[in-house]
Scaffold this motif. Sequence first.
Motif, short mmCIF file in Angstrom:
data_model
loop_
_atom_site.label_atom_id
_atom_site.label_comp_id
_atom_site.label_asym_id
_atom_site.label_seq_id
_atom_site.Cartn_x
_atom_site.Cartn_y
_atom_site.Cartn_z
N LEU A 18 84.65 54.04 -28.84
CA LEU A 18 85.55 53.10 -28.20
C LEU A 18 85.25 51.69 -28.67
CD1 LEU A 18 87.64 52.22 -26.07
CD2 LEU A 18 85.78 52.24 -24.40
N LEU A 19 83.99 51.33 -28.63
CA LEU A 19 83.59 50.00 -29.05
C LEU A 19 83.92 49.77 -30.52
CD1 LEU A 19 82.14 47.33 -28.44
CD2 LEU A 19 80.00 48.48 -29.06
N SER A 20 83.66 50.77 -31.35
CA SER A 20 83.93 50.58 -32.77
C SER A 20 85.42 50.42 -33.05
CB SER A 20 83.37 51.74 -33.60
OG SER A 20 84.09 52.92 -33.37
N SER A 73 83.97 61.91 -31.90
CA SER A 73 83.65 60.47 -31.94
C SER A 73 84.43 59.78 -33.05
CB SER A 73 82.15 60.27 -32.16
OG SER A 73 81.43 60.79 -31.09
N ILE A 74 84.46 60.40 -34.22
CA ILE A 74 85.21 59.84 -35.34
C ILE A 74 86.71 59.82 -35.03
CG2 ILE A 74 85.87 60.26 -37.76
CD1 ILE A 74 83.08 59.08 -37.53
N ASP A 75 87.22 60.92 -34.49
CA ASP A 75 88.65 61.01 -34.19
C ASP A 75 89.09 60.04 -33.10
OD1 ASP A 75 89.05 62.91 -36.11
OD2 ASP A 75 89.04 64.61 -34.71
N SER A 76 88.21 59.75 -32.15
CA SER A 76 88.60 58.83 -31.08
C SER A 76 88.82 57.42 -31.64
CB SER A 76 87.59 58.83 -29.94
OG SER A 76 86.35 58.33 -30.37
N GLY A 77 88.10 57.07 -32.69
CA GLY A 77 88.35 55.78 -33.34
C GLY A 77 89.75 55.72 -33.90
N SER A 117 95.60 53.11 -40.08
CA SER A 117 94.67 53.80 -40.96
C SER A 117 93.53 52.87 -41.38
CB SER A 117 95.41 54.31 -42.20
OG SER A 117 94.54 54.98 -43.05
N LEU A 118 93.84 51.63 -41.72
CA LEU A 118 92.80 50.67 -42.07
C LEU A 118 91.83 50.48 -40.91
CD1 LEU A 118 94.77 47.92 -44.03
CD2 LEU A 118 93.15 49.58 -44.96
N CYS A 119 92.38 50.33 -39.72
CA CYS A 119 91.56 50.17 -38.52
C CYS A 119 90.64 51.38 -38.36
CB CYS A 119 92.49 50.02 -37.31
SG CYS A 119 91.66 50.05 -35.72
N ALA A 120 91.18 52.57 -38.50
CA ALA A 120 90.39 53.79 -38.33
C ALA A 120 89.30 53.89 -39.40
CB ALA A 120 91.29 55.01 -38.39
N PHE A 121 89.64 53.57 -40.63
CA PHE A 121 88.63 53.66 -41.69
C PHE A 121 87.48 52.71 -41.44
CE2 PHE A 121 91.44 56.44 -43.87
CZ PHE A 121 90.67 57.11 -44.80
N TYR A 122 87.77 51.50 -40.97
CA TYR A 122 86.67 50.58 -40.67
C TYR A 122 85.90 51.02 -39.42
CZ TYR A 122 87.98 47.59 -44.51
OH TYR A 122 88.23 47.12 -45.77
N SER A 123 86.59 51.65 -38.49
CA SER A 123 85.91 52.22 -37.33
C SER A 123 84.93 53.31 -37.78
CB SER A 123 86.96 52.80 -36.37
OG SER A 123 86.38 53.56 -35.36
N HIS A 124 85.36 54.15 -38.72
CA HIS A 124 84.48 55.19 -39.26
C HIS A 124 83.23 54.58 -39.88
CE1 HIS A 124 88.30 57.84 -40.05
NE2 HIS A 124 87.98 57.83 -38.78
N LEU A 125 83.40 53.49 -40.59
CA LEU A 125 82.26 52.86 -41.26
C LEU A 125 81.21 52.36 -40.27
CD1 LEU A 125 83.32 50.69 -44.33
CD2 LEU A 125 81.75 52.61 -44.25
N ILE A 126 81.65 51.98 -39.10
CA ILE A 126 80.70 51.52 -38.08
C ILE A 126 79.94 52.71 -37.47
CG2 ILE A 126 80.49 50.38 -35.83
CD1 ILE A 126 82.89 48.61 -36.70
N LEU A 127 80.62 53.83 -37.32
CA LEU A 127 80.01 55.00 -36.68
C LEU A 127 79.15 55.86 -37.60
CD1 LEU A 127 82.86 56.34 -34.40
CD2 LEU A 127 80.60 55.59 -33.69
#
Length: 160
Positions: A18-20, A73-77, A117-127
């Motif tokens: 969520l935070l990411s 966790s990845i999918d929730s981002g 998609s860009l948002c999700a990819f950067y979220s993945h990078l944090i997790l």
Amino acid sequence: QNTPLNTSALNMATGLSLLSAILSIFVCLNHCQEFDYPVNMPNPSLAQISFYQIFVSYVEHYESPIQVRILASIDSGLWNCRAVYESKPLDILTKKAPRVRADNYTITNYGTANSKSLCAFYSHLILIPKLTPDALPEITSLYNTFGLNSSLTSVDSSVS
């Protein structure tokens, strides 16, 4: 051989996802060249498939419940990025409006599959460094191929 599972990171994964997602919005606003989708990046669906083809190979060696937790966790981002850039979807964890939602102008003009998609990819990078650090080198290589800034693996210090 996979790195031993970081159980404290896994226990925090739900909150981190969520935070990411929230923080990746801020990262994207500062680093996504005003939502310019990289020319080397395939369409969002194919980009996600490319990501999961690599990522799943690092997750499949864990026990099934852990696999589910990591992938959730990845999918929730991804889902929370959708909720930020649309007016109706709810936060996947709280089932309420997300704490951060783009304004109507941004939703209307930039609330595209590319932005989400860009948002999700950067979220993945944090997790990823927290959940499966051994996957990071191959994922950052993919991101570099796509033309993304793969150095954004932590929350920007300007975000409090």
